[in-house]
Design a protein around this motif. Structure first.
Motif, mmCIF file in Angstrom:
data_model
loop_
_atom_site.group_PDB
_atom_site.id
_atom_site.type_symbol
_atom_site.label_atom_id
_atom_site.label_comp_id
_atom_site.label_asym_id
_atom_site.label_seq_id
_atom_site.Cartn_x
_atom_site.Cartn_y
_atom_site.Cartn_z
ATOM 1 N N LYS A 138 14.393 -4.720 -9.877
ATOM 2 C CA LYS A 138 14.113 -3.711 -8.866
ATOM 3 C C LYS A 138 12.605 -3.676 -8.626
ATOM 4 C CE LYS A 138 17.975 -0.580 -9.857
ATOM 5 N NZ LYS A 138 18.345 0.807 -10.248
ATOM 6 N N ILE A 139 12.221 -3.511 -7.409
ATOM 7 C CA ILE A 139 10.803 -3.513 -7.077
ATOM 8 C C ILE A 139 10.366 -2.107 -6.655
ATOM 9 C CG2 ILE A 139 8.992 -4.507 -5.628
ATOM 10 C CD1 ILE A 139 10.312 -6.448 -7.613
ATOM 11 N N GLY A 140 9.254 -1.676 -7.258
ATOM 12 C CA GLY A 140 8.689 -0.366 -6.930
ATOM 13 C C GLY A 140 7.499 -0.517 -6.004
ATOM 14 N N ASP A 141 6.324 -0.126 -6.459
ATOM 15 C CA ASP A 141 5.117 -0.213 -5.636
ATOM 16 C C ASP A 141 4.589 -1.647 -5.606
ATOM 17 O OD1 ASP A 141 5.265 2.517 -5.265
ATOM 18 O OD2 ASP A 141 3.940 2.966 -6.966
ATOM 19 N N VAL A 142 4.050 -2.049 -4.475
ATOM 20 C CA VAL A 142 3.465 -3.378 -4.303
ATOM 21 C C VAL A 142 2.124 -3.209 -3.579
ATOM 22 C CG1 VAL A 142 3.718 -5.670 -3.285
ATOM 23 C CG2 VAL A 142 5.731 -4.450 -4.147
ATOM 24 N N GLY A 143 1.069 -3.804 -4.159
ATOM 25 C CA GLY A 143 -0.240 -3.682 -3.511
ATOM 26 C C GLY A 143 -1.352 -4.204 -4.397
ATOM 27 N N ASN A 144 -2.574 -3.824 -4.034
ATOM 28 C CA ASN A 144 -3.729 -4.236 -4.803
ATOM 29 C C ASN A 144 -3.881 -3.376 -6.058
ATOM 30 O OD1 ASN A 144 -4.496 -6.229 -2.915
ATOM 31 N ND2 ASN A 144 -5.568 -4.701 -1.655
ATOM 32 N N ALA A 145 -4.440 -3.984 -7.087
ATOM 33 C CA ALA A 145 -4.640 -3.275 -8.344
ATOM 34 C C ALA A 145 -5.746 -2.237 -8.206
ATOM 35 C CB ALA A 145 -4.987 -4.274 -9.450
ATOM 36 N N SER A 146 -5.714 -1.233 -9.063
ATOM 37 C CA SER A 146 -6.740 -0.201 -9.068
ATOM 38 C C SER A 146 -8.056 -0.777 -9.593
ATOM 39 C CB SER A 146 -6.295 0.972 -9.948
ATOM 40 O OG SER A 146 -6.154 0.538 -11.300
ATOM 41 N N ALA A 147 -9.118 0.025 -9.461
ATOM 42 C CA ALA A 147 -10.442 -0.427 -9.907
ATOM 43 C C ALA A 147 -10.456 -0.744 -11.400
ATOM 44 C CB ALA A 147 -11.486 0.641 -9.574
ATOM 45 N N GLN A 148 -9.564 -0.128 -12.154
ATOM 46 C CA GLN A 148 -9.490 -0.381 -13.603
ATOM 47 C C GLN A 148 -9.158 -1.840 -13.900
ATOM 48 O OE1 GLN A 148 -6.448 1.925 -15.517
ATOM 49 N NE2 GLN A 148 -6.814 1.010 -17.546
ATOM 50 N N ARG B 235 -7.121 -13.226 -3.971
ATOM 51 C CA ARG B 235 -6.170 -13.895 -3.072
ATOM 52 C C ARG B 235 -5.245 -12.858 -2.433
ATOM 53 N NH1 ARG B 235 -3.570 -18.112 -7.101
ATOM 54 N NH2 ARG B 235 -4.181 -16.482 -8.590
ATOM 55 N N SER B 236 -5.188 -12.837 -1.156
ATOM 56 C CA SER B 236 -4.374 -11.847 -0.455
ATOM 57 C C SER B 236 -2.903 -12.272 -0.398
ATOM 58 C CB SER B 236 -4.908 -11.654 0.980
ATOM 59 O OG SER B 236 -4.819 -12.871 1.695
ATOM 60 N N GLY B 237 -2.021 -11.289 -0.340
ATOM 61 C CA GLY B 237 -0.589 -11.543 -0.207
ATOM 62 C C GLY B 237 0.112 -11.942 -1.499
ATOM 63 N N LEU B 238 -0.626 -12.028 -2.601
ATOM 64 C CA LEU B 238 -0.053 -12.505 -3.849
ATOM 65 C C LEU B 238 0.936 -11.500 -4.448
ATOM 66 C CD1 LEU B 238 -0.318 -15.086 -5.483
ATOM 67 C CD2 LEU B 238 -2.072 -13.976 -6.878
ATOM 68 N N ALA B 239 0.648 -10.224 -4.307
ATOM 69 C CA ALA B 239 1.532 -9.194 -4.855
ATOM 70 C C ALA B 239 2.891 -9.218 -4.152
ATOM 71 C CB ALA B 239 0.884 -7.819 -4.727
ATOM 72 N N LYS B 240 2.872 -9.357 -2.821
ATOM 73 C CA LYS B 240 4.133 -9.335 -2.060
ATOM 74 C C LYS B 240 5.004 -10.555 -2.378
ATOM 75 C CE LYS B 240 6.098 -8.734 2.540
ATOM 76 N NZ LYS B 240 7.168 -9.720 2.292
ATOM 77 N N SER B 241 4.409 -11.739 -2.394
ATOM 78 C CA SER B 241 5.200 -12.941 -2.658
ATOM 79 C C SER B 241 5.788 -12.921 -4.083
ATOM 80 C CB SER B 241 4.354 -14.193 -2.458
ATOM 81 O OG SER B 241 3.241 -14.199 -3.353
#
Length: 208
Positions: free
Chosen positions: A114-124, A97-103
């Motif tokens: 506090k928010i640091g990096d936001v994005g898709n998870a690594s291949a792991q 599902r796209s946009g889930l990390a940002k919301s």
């Protein structure tokens, strides 16, 4: 002498030995009485100055009751629990599902994190997290930052990495994720984590 002497008159010679014996007995009785009274008085004085054995024994249980009746202070976790504003969270989306990390990151920011990096998870982690999510951080976060972040996502798995540096923690969103825990419930869990209520110690029945 053959009856030449007669005893006349109404007075007869008395035996002096009997009177002396009576006085001796009287003196002995009086001496014993004096010693008894003196000994009793001495014991009373000792009790007055030492507090008396019975009184000291009675004071013992009451002192113990006073100690046991006081409530024991509540204990928190071994390490100090940080506030959300002291925790930096990286949010990664391991679902399709796209946009889930940002919301999710935006909602955590509203709740004080506090928010640091936001994005898709690594291949792991990508498409490999079956639950609501995984909370990941350094070993030092196990009893500090991770429990605080866990109040915001019920059922999330907690993991630590011994080689990880820094204090930031990750929230990896899993396929079973729908929403963060309702804010009211999360705030209640956070308050309980930060300051558990003190538990009063049991009071013996003999205390009044």
């Amino acid at each position: 002498m053959g009856g030449q002497y007669r005893i006349t008159g109404d007075k007869f010679p008395r035996m002096r030995r009997s009177r002396r014996r009576g006085r001796l007995v009287l003196m002995v009785v009086a001496s014993v009485a004096v010693l008894g009274v003196g000994g009793w008085g001495t014991l009373q004085l000792i009790d007055v100055f030492t507090g008396g054995g019975k009184q000291a024994a009675a004071a013992g249980p009451k002192a113990a009751c006073a100690t046991k009746a006081s409530p024991s202070a509540g204990t928190s976790t071994d390490a100090a629990v940080p506030k959300p504003a002291q925790i930096t969270v990286n949010v990664y989306n391991a679902t399709a599902r796209s946009g889930l990390a940002k919301s999710t990151a935006d909602e955590l920011k509203k709740r004080g994190f506090k928010i640091g990096d936001v994005g898709n998870a690594s291949a792991q982690w990508d498409k490999k997290v079956k639950g609501t999510g995984v909370l990941l951080g350094p070993s030092s976060a196990l009893d500090t930052s991770l429990p605080v972040l866990a109040t915001q996502l019920t059922g999330a798995e907690r993991r630590t990495e011994a080689t990880r540096k820094g204090t930031a923690v990750d929230l990896v969103i899993g396929t079973a994720f729908k929403n963060l825990t309702a804010k009211a419930a999360a705030d209640k869990a956070l308050a309980a984590l930060a300051g558990p209520e003190p538990t009063p110690a049991s009071t013996p029945k003999s205390c009044s």
